[in-house]
Write a protein that holds these residues in place. Sequence first.
Motif, short mmCIF file in Angstrom:
data_model
loop_
_atom_site.label_atom_id
_atom_site.label_comp_id
_atom_site.label_asym_id
_atom_site.label_seq_id
_atom_site.Cartn_x
_atom_site.Cartn_y
_atom_site.Cartn_z
N PRO A 286 0.88 -1.45 -0.03
CA PRO A 286 -0.47 0.26 0.11
C PRO A 286 1.22 1.18 0.10
CG PRO A 286 -0.17 -0.90 2.38
CD PRO A 286 0.82 -2.17 1.15
N ARG A 287 0.18 1.83 -0.69
CA ARG A 287 1.07 3.98 -0.73
C ARG A 287 1.04 4.35 0.86
NH1 ARG A 287 -1.97 7.97 -3.88
NH2 ARG A 287 -3.34 8.09 -2.62
N ASP A 288 0.09 4.55 1.64
CA ASP A 288 0.05 4.93 1.85
C ASP A 288 -0.82 4.05 3.14
OD1 ASP A 288 -0.61 6.87 0.73
OD2 ASP A 288 -2.88 6.83 -0.17
N PRO A 297 8.66 2.02 2.08
CA PRO A 297 8.99 1.00 1.19
C PRO A 297 8.75 1.73 -0.47
CG PRO A 297 8.67 -0.04 2.86
CD PRO A 297 8.67 1.18 3.11
N TYR A 298 7.33 2.18 -0.46
CA TYR A 298 6.22 3.03 -1.46
C TYR A 298 7.88 3.78 -2.26
CZ TYR A 298 2.94 4.30 -4.69
OH TYR A 298 2.23 4.63 -5.46
N ILE A 299 8.02 4.67 -1.68
CA ILE A 299 9.10 6.10 -2.28
C ILE A 299 10.18 5.26 -2.46
CG2 ILE A 299 10.02 8.03 -1.34
CD1 ILE A 299 6.78 7.48 -1.59
N SER A 300 10.90 4.47 -1.86
CA SER A 300 12.27 4.08 -2.13
C SER A 300 12.40 3.15 -3.34
CB SER A 300 12.41 3.10 -0.50
OG SER A 300 12.49 4.59 0.44
N ALA A 301 10.80 2.52 -3.59
CA ALA A 301 10.99 1.41 -4.69
C ALA A 301 11.02 2.92 -6.28
CB ALA A 301 10.05 0.72 -4.19
N ALA A 302 10.04 3.59 -5.49
CA ALA A 302 9.43 4.60 -6.85
C ALA A 302 11.14 5.63 -7.48
CB ALA A 302 8.72 5.46 -6.66
N LEU A 303 11.19 5.81 -5.85
CA LEU A 303 12.66 6.23 -6.37
C LEU A 303 13.84 6.02 -7.51
CD1 LEU A 303 14.73 8.77 -5.94
CD2 LEU A 303 14.61 8.38 -3.78
N SER A 304 13.95 4.62 -6.96
CA SER A 304 14.78 3.99 -7.28
C SER A 304 14.54 3.60 -9.09
CB SER A 304 15.17 2.13 -6.98
OG SER A 304 15.65 2.56 -5.59
N LEU A 305 13.50 2.72 -9.22
CA LEU A 305 12.84 3.22 -10.56
C LEU A 305 12.81 3.90 -11.49
CD1 LEU A 305 9.91 0.96 -9.88
CD2 LEU A 305 12.22 -0.20 -11.14
N ASP A 319 1.89 9.98 -8.20
CA ASP A 319 0.61 9.12 -7.88
C ASP A 319 0.63 9.67 -6.26
OD1 ASP A 319 -1.96 7.61 -7.83
OD2 ASP A 319 -0.84 6.73 -6.61
N ALA A 320 2.51 9.59 -5.46
CA ALA A 320 1.95 9.79 -3.97
C ALA A 320 1.98 10.90 -3.48
CB ALA A 320 3.53 9.62 -3.91
N LEU A 321 1.12 12.28 -4.87
CA LEU A 321 1.78 13.31 -4.72
C LEU A 321 0.08 13.89 -3.57
CD1 LEU A 321 3.04 15.09 -7.78
CD2 LEU A 321 3.92 15.18 -5.60
N ASP A 322 -1.11 13.11 -4.01
CA ASP A 322 -2.07 13.00 -4.00
C ASP A 322 -2.42 12.16 -1.93
OD1 ASP A 322 -2.93 14.82 -5.63
OD2 ASP A 322 -2.83 12.71 -6.70
N SER A 323 -1.10 11.27 -1.85
CA SER A 323 -1.08 10.69 -0.31
C SER A 323 -1.97 11.61 0.56
CB SER A 323 0.05 10.02 0.17
OG SER A 323 0.45 9.74 1.25
N PRO A 324 -2.05 11.20 1.41
CA PRO A 324 -3.84 11.47 2.61
C PRO A 324 -2.20 12.16 3.78
CG PRO A 324 -4.65 9.92 2.64
CD PRO A 324 -3.09 9.77 1.11
N VAL A 325 -1.45 10.97 3.54
CA VAL A 325 -0.29 10.43 4.86
C VAL A 325 0.61 11.68 4.28
CG1 VAL A 325 1.59 8.94 5.83
CG2 VAL A 325 -0.95 8.32 4.86
N TYR A 326 1.51 12.22 5.75
CA TYR A 326 2.05 13.36 6.00
C TYR A 326 3.29 12.73 6.26
CZ TYR A 326 4.93 16.79 8.09
OH TYR A 326 5.83 17.82 8.21
N ASN A 327 3.78 12.07 6.45
CA ASN A 327 5.06 11.57 6.17
C ASN A 327 5.34 10.91 4.28
OD1 ASN A 327 6.16 11.81 8.71
ND2 ASN A 327 5.55 9.77 9.77
N VAL A 328 4.16 10.22 4.07
CA VAL A 328 4.69 9.78 2.74
C VAL A 328 4.93 11.57 1.51
CG1 VAL A 328 2.81 9.20 0.11
CG2 VAL A 328 3.21 8.01 2.68
N ARG A 329 4.41 12.33 2.07
CA ARG A 329 4.64 13.48 0.95
C ARG A 329 6.36 14.07 1.57
NH1 ARG A 329 -0.20 14.94 3.27
NH2 ARG A 329 -0.22 16.97 3.68
#
Length: 382
Positions: A286-288, A297-305, A319-329
């Motif tokens: 899950p992204r959030d 893991p989601y952000i790191s995997a996206a960054l590596s790709l 896609d993660a720009l719209d995450s409701p989770v503060y730490n994700v953004r």
Amino acid sequence: MGARRLGSSLLVTAALSAVALLAVQSGSEGAVRAWQVTDEDRAVVDEVLAQEEHEDQIISQLIQLLVHEQWGVRETAAEALKQRELAEHHLRRLEAIVWTLPAIAFSYTPLPTSGPADLIAAQQPWDVLEHARTDGKPLEEQIEWYVTQLRYDRPYGVSRGNAAATSLGRIGEPAVPRLIRALEREGTPAQLKSVWALGDIGTQDAFDAVERWALVTLEGTDDPRILRAAISALRSIRSTEAFEPLERMLWEHLETGQASGIIHALSDIDPDRALAPLSRILTDYPRDPEGPWRHSPYISAALSLARLGDDRGWLALEDALDSPVYNVRRQLAFALSATRDARARPLLMRLAQDEDEQIASLAASEMRILERTLERASEQAP
């Protein structure tokens, strides 16, 4: 053993606190002056030297000046001490100073023993101690003394162990056999500093020893700090032997602080083989998720790709720009600037308009970093 890139210099790990000196703000004239030795600084030291005191007392006063608030006074006192023969009680006092003073401030906040732009507090005491213990000694004795210092560890900042590892790295190949013994037999702090020094030396024997230690460590410890060091070491030397054990570990550590390090190690060791596990994270994880590590893991995997030129990484970052989770953004802002790619610019611009003021401010700051990075890359392009 696996193929490796022998051109690497220092093994960079958070666990080893491979810390760079913070730059003095170039716009501050006062900051520039703080790094210069002035006539006033020399006068403070000359006053001590001119006293009709016993040499032992003069040395003690010079050592006291090593914690003076002015960098220039400390530097001048250090040079004067290097010209003198120090007794063992003086050396023990220097060791205490090096151990107790913070070596690097991680902000521009003044230290109790330094001025606003004067970030180093313990460098001169270490320089004097190092000079006294090694100057004129046979190389074998120097190496042995440095290795004894590796055990003096400090999780943050530069400790005696860090400084000794740097010096062993400068000595180079002659230090490799003793460092390998330390890596295999000494306690944990000395082992971690030995990894640092061996990686800095960079010979085949050094890398082989680091690889052996790190592969065994992956299977034999659950200490987070040691695991980080092993993962980072294997990443730095591009150990193909490590890919399979690291991939197995990835699924066991998706919700721990090790996940991001493993992801980046896999993408550096074998970019082609890494595409499958990285894309699996994006589709199956899950992204959030909430939690201190679960978003990494989601952000790191996206960054590596994204760094590998895979469009799935860029789509996931967007896609993660719209995450409701503060730490994700929040982590996304750092990840986007770390791509060093112009494609990150519009994404950071959107994040700079985030409804959360802290996120927006961070994104604007990371945008400036990205712009400087892209500008330097353009200037260096043929």
